[in-house]
Motif scaffolding. Structure first.
Motif, PDB file in Angstrom:
ATOM      1  N   ALA A  56       0.809  -1.223   0.000  1.00  0.00           N
ATOM      2  CA  ALA A  56       0.000   0.000   0.000  1.00  0.00           C
ATOM      3  C   ALA A  56       0.842   1.271   0.000  1.00  0.00           C
ATOM      4  O   ALA A  56       0.321   2.366  -0.244  1.00  0.00           O
ATOM      5  CB  ALA A  56      -0.930   0.005   1.210  1.00  0.00           C
ATOM      6  N   SER A  57       2.134   1.158   0.278  1.00  0.00           N
ATOM      7  CA  SER A  57       2.992   2.341   0.382  1.00  0.00           C
ATOM      8  C   SER A  57       3.274   2.934  -0.987  1.00  0.00           C
ATOM      9  O   SER A  57       3.794   2.259  -1.862  1.00  0.00           O
ATOM     10  CB  SER A  57       4.332   2.035   1.016  1.00  0.00           C
ATOM     11  OG  SER A  57       4.279   1.031   1.906  1.00  0.00           O
ATOM     12  N   ILE A  58       2.970   4.211  -1.120  1.00  0.00           N
ATOM     13  CA  ILE A  58       3.348   4.973  -2.298  1.00  0.00           C
ATOM     14  C   ILE A  58       4.697   5.647  -2.053  1.00  0.00           C
ATOM     15  O   ILE A  58       5.484   5.866  -2.967  1.00  0.00           O
ATOM     16  CB  ILE A  58       2.276   6.038  -2.612  1.00  0.00           C
ATOM     17  CG1 ILE A  58       0.939   5.365  -2.904  1.00  0.00           C
ATOM     18  CG2 ILE A  58       2.707   6.928  -3.774  1.00  0.00           C
ATOM     19  CD1 ILE A  58       0.957   4.438  -4.089  1.00  0.00           C
ATOM     20  N   HIS A  62      13.364   5.259  -0.454  1.00  0.00           N
ATOM     21  CA  HIS A  62      13.300   3.861  -0.892  1.00  0.00           C
ATOM     22  C   HIS A  62      12.206   3.626  -1.929  1.00  0.00           C
ATOM     23  O   HIS A  62      12.301   2.715  -2.727  1.00  0.00           O
ATOM     24  CB  HIS A  62      13.069   2.953   0.317  1.00  0.00           C
ATOM     25  CG  HIS A  62      14.099   3.099   1.381  1.00  0.00           C
ATOM     26  ND1 HIS A  62      15.415   2.710   1.210  1.00  0.00           N
ATOM     27  CD2 HIS A  62      14.022   3.620   2.635  1.00  0.00           C
ATOM     28  CE1 HIS A  62      16.102   2.966   2.315  1.00  0.00           C
ATOM     29  NE2 HIS A  62      15.282   3.524   3.190  1.00  0.00           N
ATOM     30  N   ARG A  63      11.166   4.456  -1.914  1.00  0.00           N
ATOM     31  CA  ARG A  63      10.075   4.338  -2.885  1.00  0.00           C
ATOM     32  C   ARG A  63       9.377   5.693  -2.995  1.00  0.00           C
ATOM     33  O   ARG A  63       9.237   6.409  -2.015  1.00  0.00           O
ATOM     34  CB  ARG A  63       9.070   3.262  -2.464  1.00  0.00           C
ATOM     35  CG  ARG A  63       7.822   3.199  -3.353  1.00  0.00           C
ATOM     36  CD  ARG A  63       6.838   2.160  -2.864  1.00  0.00           C
ATOM     37  NE  ARG A  63       7.314   0.808  -3.151  1.00  0.00           N
ATOM     38  CZ  ARG A  63       6.701  -0.301  -2.745  1.00  0.00           C
ATOM     39  NH1 ARG A  63       5.597  -0.203  -2.003  1.00  0.00           N
ATOM     40  NH2 ARG A  63       7.190  -1.483  -3.055  1.00  0.00           N
ATOM     41  N   GLY A  64       8.934   6.019  -4.205  1.00  0.00           N
ATOM     42  CA  GLY A  64       8.137   7.212  -4.399  1.00  0.00           C
ATOM     43  C   GLY A  64       8.886   8.368  -5.033  1.00  0.00           C
ATOM     44  O   GLY A  64      10.080   8.285  -5.312  1.00  0.00           O
ATOM     45  N   PHE A  95       6.164   4.854   6.082  1.00  0.00           N
ATOM     46  CA  PHE A  95       5.441   4.239   4.971  1.00  0.00           C
ATOM     47  C   PHE A  95       4.164   5.054   4.799  1.00  0.00           C
ATOM     48  O   PHE A  95       3.346   5.133   5.719  1.00  0.00           O
ATOM     49  CB  PHE A  95       5.091   2.783   5.285  1.00  0.00           C
ATOM     50  CG  PHE A  95       6.280   1.867   5.412  1.00  0.00           C
ATOM     51  CD1 PHE A  95       6.620   0.999   4.377  1.00  0.00           C
ATOM     52  CD2 PHE A  95       7.064   1.874   6.561  1.00  0.00           C
ATOM     53  CE1 PHE A  95       7.712   0.143   4.496  1.00  0.00           C
ATOM     54  CE2 PHE A  95       8.159   1.028   6.690  1.00  0.00           C
ATOM     55  CZ  PHE A  95       8.490   0.163   5.652  1.00  0.00           C
ATOM     56  N   ALA A  96       3.974   5.661   3.640  1.00  0.00           N
ATOM     57  CA  ALA A  96       2.857   6.585   3.461  1.00  0.00           C
ATOM     58  C   ALA A  96       2.135   6.358   2.141  1.00  0.00           C
ATOM     59  O   ALA A  96       2.664   5.735   1.217  1.00  0.00           O
ATOM     60  CB  ALA A  96       3.358   8.030   3.529  1.00  0.00           C
ATOM     61  N   ARG A  97       0.912   6.882   2.097  1.00  0.00           N
ATOM     62  CA  ARG A  97       0.131   6.855   0.863  1.00  0.00           C
ATOM     63  C   ARG A  97      -0.010   8.279   0.332  1.00  0.00           C
ATOM     64  O   ARG A  97       0.218   9.252   1.036  1.00  0.00           O
ATOM     65  CB  ARG A  97      -1.258   6.261   1.102  1.00  0.00           C
ATOM     66  CG  ARG A  97      -2.149   7.065   2.043  1.00  0.00           C
ATOM     67  CD  ARG A  97      -3.543   6.452   2.103  1.00  0.00           C
ATOM     68  NE  ARG A  97      -4.403   7.056   3.110  1.00  0.00           N
ATOM     69  CZ  ARG A  97      -5.085   8.174   2.952  1.00  0.00           C
ATOM     70  NH1 ARG A  97      -4.963   8.860   1.829  1.00  0.00           N
ATOM     71  NH2 ARG A  97      -5.861   8.633   3.917  1.00  0.00           N
TER      72      ARG A  97
END
Length: 210
Positions: A66-68, A127-129, A160-162
């Motif tokens: 679910a993490s963006i 790490h992501r986004g 970890f965020a959306r």
């Protein structure tokens, strides 16, 4: 359609929040927040809300999926906002605010407003986004919820965020996606009863999102 917006309690939004510095593959660009200016009543900027007590639960796999945005960073500034109902759509059923004056919309939006805080976080590892080291991202948190502890400027976090609206983000599950540095190179869950991981390192986070 009912979503939520964030209303800043002053007549002008600070420069830090009016323009966010984001980095893309083509280089560093400035992204202007979509701000609706209402005469004499303040500014409105769209941000999402997770209602207190209504946070979804995550296990290890679902949190990662679910993490963006998965980043490490330090809060450098905060600004108070108010989460208020925001209606969207082209019909009266979808959008009861159609046809109202700015003052009437303001009064309608103020009903049931929820205090919140917009936190600017300086990224130290990504790490992501859509973020890179040195960028600033804005995390929006609901105030007064024991399930969503406020980010502290004196701490360092793995989050970890959306996606939110207008280049803002919301931590998954209130505190499920919130880990604070403990000084030995690792991060521990801020609230272990809500977080799927008890602790993580930067290396762990990088491996999870591959």
């Amino acid at each position: 359609m009912l979503t939520w917006s964030g209303q800043v309690g002053s007549l002008s939004l600070s420069k830090r929040y009016a323009r966010l510095k984001m980095r893309t593959g083509a280089g560093r660009v400035s992204v202007a927040l979509a701000i609706v200016v209402m005469a004499l009543v303040g500014c409105t900027s769209v941000v999402p809300s997770q209602s207190a007590g209504d946070y979804p639960a995550y296990d290890e796999q679902s949190l990662v999926e679910a993490s963006i945005l998965v980043i490490e960073g330090t809060p450098v500034a905060t600004e108070k906002v108010v989460l208020t109902p925001r209606h969207e759509g082209d019909s009266a059923k979808e959008n009861p605010l159609l046809g109202l004056s700015d003052d009437e919309k303001k009064r309608a939006m103020d009903e049931g407003g929820v205090p919140a805080t917009a936190v600017t976080l300086e990224v130290t590892a990504a790490h992501r986004g859509q973020a890179a080291v040195g960028d600033e991202v804005v995390i929006v948190q609901t105030d007064g919820s024991s399930s969503e502890p406020p980010l502290q400027e004196s701490e360092h976090y793995l989050l970890f965020a959306r996606d939110g609206f207008d280049r803002t983000y919301v931590i998954l599950g209130g505190s499920a996606g919130m880990y604070v540095a403990v000084g030995d190179g690792s991060y521990r869950a801020v609230q272990t009863d809500a977080a799927p991981f008890e602790s993580l390192t930067s290396t762990d986070a990088a491996a999870l999102v591959k």
